[in-house]
Design a protein around this motif. Structure first.
Motif, short mmCIF file in Angstrom:
data_model
loop_
_atom_site.label_atom_id
_atom_site.label_comp_id
_atom_site.label_asym_id
_atom_site.label_seq_id
_atom_site.Cartn_x
_atom_site.Cartn_y
_atom_site.Cartn_z
N HIS A 19 0.83 -1.20 0.00
CA HIS A 19 0.00 0.00 0.00
C HIS A 19 0.86 1.25 0.00
CE1 HIS A 19 0.86 -0.87 4.27
NE2 HIS A 19 0.82 0.45 4.44
N VAL A 20 0.23 2.36 -0.28
CA VAL A 20 0.88 3.66 -0.22
C VAL A 20 -0.10 4.66 0.35
CG1 VAL A 20 0.19 4.28 -2.58
CG2 VAL A 20 2.19 5.40 -1.55
N GLU A 21 0.42 5.65 1.07
CA GLU A 21 -0.41 6.75 1.55
C GLU A 21 -0.02 8.01 0.79
OE1 GLU A 21 -0.97 9.26 5.65
OE2 GLU A 21 -1.20 7.08 5.77
N ALA A 69 -2.17 19.92 3.63
CA ALA A 69 -1.99 21.23 3.02
C ALA A 69 -1.29 21.16 1.67
CB ALA A 69 -1.20 22.14 3.96
N ALA A 70 -0.50 20.08 1.45
CA ALA A 70 0.24 19.94 0.20
C ALA A 70 0.21 18.48 -0.24
CB ALA A 70 1.68 20.42 0.36
N GLY A 71 0.25 18.26 -1.56
CA GLY A 71 0.25 16.91 -2.08
C GLY A 71 1.63 16.28 -1.99
N GLU A 72 1.78 15.27 -1.15
CA GLU A 72 3.04 14.55 -0.99
C GLU A 72 2.76 13.06 -0.87
OE1 GLU A 72 5.92 17.73 1.34
OE2 GLU A 72 4.83 16.24 2.53
N ALA A 73 3.82 12.26 -0.91
CA ALA A 73 3.70 10.83 -0.68
C ALA A 73 4.28 10.50 0.69
CB ALA A 73 4.45 10.05 -1.76
N ARG A 74 3.67 9.52 1.34
CA ARG A 74 4.21 9.08 2.63
C ARG A 74 4.82 7.70 2.46
NH1 ARG A 74 0.42 10.72 7.56
NH2 ARG A 74 2.43 10.57 8.64
N HIS A 75 4.61 6.80 3.40
CA HIS A 75 5.33 5.54 3.41
C HIS A 75 4.85 4.58 2.32
CE1 HIS A 75 5.86 7.23 7.42
NE2 HIS A 75 7.01 6.60 7.45
N LEU A 76 5.81 3.88 1.71
CA LEU A 76 5.52 2.76 0.83
C LEU A 76 5.41 1.52 1.71
CD1 LEU A 76 8.08 3.40 -2.07
CD2 LEU A 76 5.80 4.41 -1.72
N GLY A 77 4.27 0.82 1.62
CA GLY A 77 4.02 -0.30 2.52
C GLY A 77 4.39 -1.65 1.91
N PHE A 78 4.99 -2.52 2.74
CA PHE A 78 5.34 -3.88 2.33
C PHE A 78 4.86 -4.86 3.39
CE2 PHE A 78 8.29 -1.25 0.02
CZ PHE A 78 8.35 -1.84 -1.23
N LYS A 79 4.35 -5.99 2.92
CA LYS A 79 3.88 -7.06 3.81
C LYS A 79 4.98 -8.10 3.96
CE LYS A 79 0.35 -10.74 3.99
NZ LYS A 79 -0.09 -10.51 5.37
N VAL A 80 5.26 -8.50 5.21
CA VAL A 80 6.20 -9.59 5.46
C VAL A 80 5.43 -10.84 5.84
CG1 VAL A 80 8.05 -8.00 6.10
CG2 VAL A 80 6.57 -8.97 7.89
N PHE A 81 6.14 -11.97 5.89
CA PHE A 81 5.48 -13.27 6.01
C PHE A 81 4.80 -13.47 7.37
CE2 PHE A 81 5.34 -17.89 6.66
CZ PHE A 81 4.72 -18.27 5.49
N ILE A 120 13.96 6.94 1.34
CA ILE A 120 12.59 6.55 1.00
C ILE A 120 11.89 6.05 2.26
CG2 ILE A 120 11.14 4.97 -0.32
CD1 ILE A 120 13.37 4.90 -2.42
N PRO A 121 10.74 6.62 2.62
CA PRO A 121 10.02 6.15 3.81
C PRO A 121 9.30 4.84 3.53
CG PRO A 121 8.81 7.95 2.78
CD PRO A 121 10.08 7.79 2.00
N LEU A 122 9.52 3.86 4.40
CA LEU A 122 8.97 2.52 4.23
C LEU A 122 8.15 2.14 5.45
CD1 LEU A 122 12.22 0.72 2.97
CD2 LEU A 122 10.42 1.74 1.56
N GLU A 123 7.20 1.22 5.24
CA GLU A 123 6.36 0.71 6.32
C GLU A 123 6.24 -0.80 6.17
OE1 GLU A 123 2.87 2.98 7.82
OE2 GLU A 123 1.71 1.37 6.87
N PHE A 124 6.45 -1.53 7.25
CA PHE A 124 6.39 -2.99 7.23
C PHE A 124 5.37 -3.49 8.24
CE2 PHE A 124 10.57 -2.01 5.56
CZ PHE A 124 10.72 -2.90 4.51
N TYR A 125 4.61 -4.51 7.84
CA TYR A 125 3.62 -5.14 8.70
C TYR A 125 3.45 -6.57 8.22
CZ TYR A 125 0.20 -5.35 4.99
OH TYR A 125 -0.45 -5.69 3.83
N CYS A 126 2.72 -7.38 8.99
CA CYS A 126 2.44 -8.74 8.51
C CYS A 126 0.95 -9.06 8.48
CB CYS A 126 3.19 -9.79 9.34
SG CYS A 126 2.66 -9.93 11.04
#
Length: 326
Positions: A19-21, A69-81, A120-126
């Motif tokens: 996912h991405v925010e 207030a401004a258009g930006e990208a936040r964390h790129l999300g990755f799923k772990v096992f 690069i901002p990253l986000e990890f979850y399972c």
């Protein structure tokens, strides 16, 4: 720089991108673009945020639109096992003196946020909340009929360094562009899930998000979207395509949302599951690299991208340029 050998037993197991925010300035306009025009499905919304999923996805969201207030990208999300992989991932990033912050994220289980060495901002979850399947509810198929999130592409100030880092955590390069004069990488495509890529790196001022891509059923869905956008007030948001990439062989279209975030509509790439699959090399000046039919990309495609919140930008020292449309 040669492509590193695949790391088949990485320190933790990433399943796929997730996912991405995106920060957006007008939720109403963004909803009209992503829901009414592209056809993504709303899974929750408030006055400040909209959660969306594509039609084949069972997870709660693949894209989050948050008012700002401004258009930006936040964390790129990755799923772990599993949670053990999540803990190993946190230990890996912490051991590299990269930030590790455990956060509470709606609809997700245990989650941490970090940044890669290039910022690069990253986000990890399972674990993410599961929703009932809707892939056979054909009355929901609107717009371009998006089936699933497919990949991210980011501007990287040093593609060689990006490839080396992501190779270490298990991403395998499928195709790459080399600048013949310097011998350096100008771009590279790397995967976890068995397609051509979960993430790609394009030479340029970075880190910035170049685009987020969604897989659609057929090229005809892209034609339908073009007809829809050109007659419902979105003509100026069509940036590039339709066409077929030389790299990946995918049929594509690039469009821009109301804040300028670039979205690729994508289908028909190929399977890359075999661990010993050799990456395909392209020359930067090959006119079929960008588009198999020879049409070059516009200048905006090489220079414009979404800023990552809180990231410090750095110019690339590789000055090589591909063919650019006049």
């Amino acid at each position: 720089m040669p492509i590193p050998k695949p790391q088949l037993y990485p320190p933790f197991n990433i399943v796929r991108l997730s996912h991405v925010e995106l920060l957006v300035t007008d939720l109403g306009k963004s909803r009209a673009f992503y829901v009414d025009t592209l056809g993504l499905q709303v899974t929750d919304e408030t006055s400040d945020v909209i959660y969306l999923r594509a039609l084949e996805e069972r997870g709660h969201h693949c894209i989050v639109l948050r008012k700002a207030a401004a258009g930006e990208a936040r964390h790129l999300g990755f799923k772990v096992f599993d949670e053990e992989d999540l803990d190993r991932a946190a230990a890996f990033f912490g051991g590299r003196e990269l930030p590790v912050e455990w956060v509470e994220r709606p609809y997700q289980g245990k989650t941490f946020q970090t940044r890669d060495p290039q910022g690069i901002p990253l986000e990890f979850y399972c674990k993410m909340d599961r929703l009932p399947p809707i892939h056979q509810q054909y009355a929901l198929y609107k717009g371009v009929k998006p089936l699933r999130i497919d990949h991210f592409n980011v501007f990287s100030q040093n593609v060689d360094e990006a490839v080396a880092f992501y190779n270490e955590i298990g991403f395998r390069v499928t195709e790459y562009t080399e600048d013949e004069e310097s011998g350096r990488l100008w771009a590279a495509w790397a995967h976890r899930k068995g397609g051509v890529h979960d993430i790609a790196f394009t030479n340029g001022r970075g880190p910035r998000l170049h685009h987020t891509a969604f897989w659609v059923p057929t090229p005809l869905a892209i034609i339908d979207l073009l007809d829809l956008m050109s007659t419902t007030g979105w003509l100026q948001n069509i940036e590039r395509g339709p066409g077929r990439h030389g790299i990946s062989n995918a049929f594509f279209l690039y469009v821009r949302d109301p804040d300028g975030h670039r979205i690729e509509i994508y289908c028909s790439d190929y399977q890359t599951v075999d661990p010993d699959l050799e990456p395909i090399k392209w020359d930067l000046k090959d006119p079929q690299r960008q588009t198999l039919w020879g049409a070059p990309a516009p200048r905006s495609w090489f220079h414009e991208g979404s800023l990552f919140s809180g990231a410090e930008l750095t110019d690339s020292d590789l000055a090589a340029q591909p063919i650019i449309a006049p």
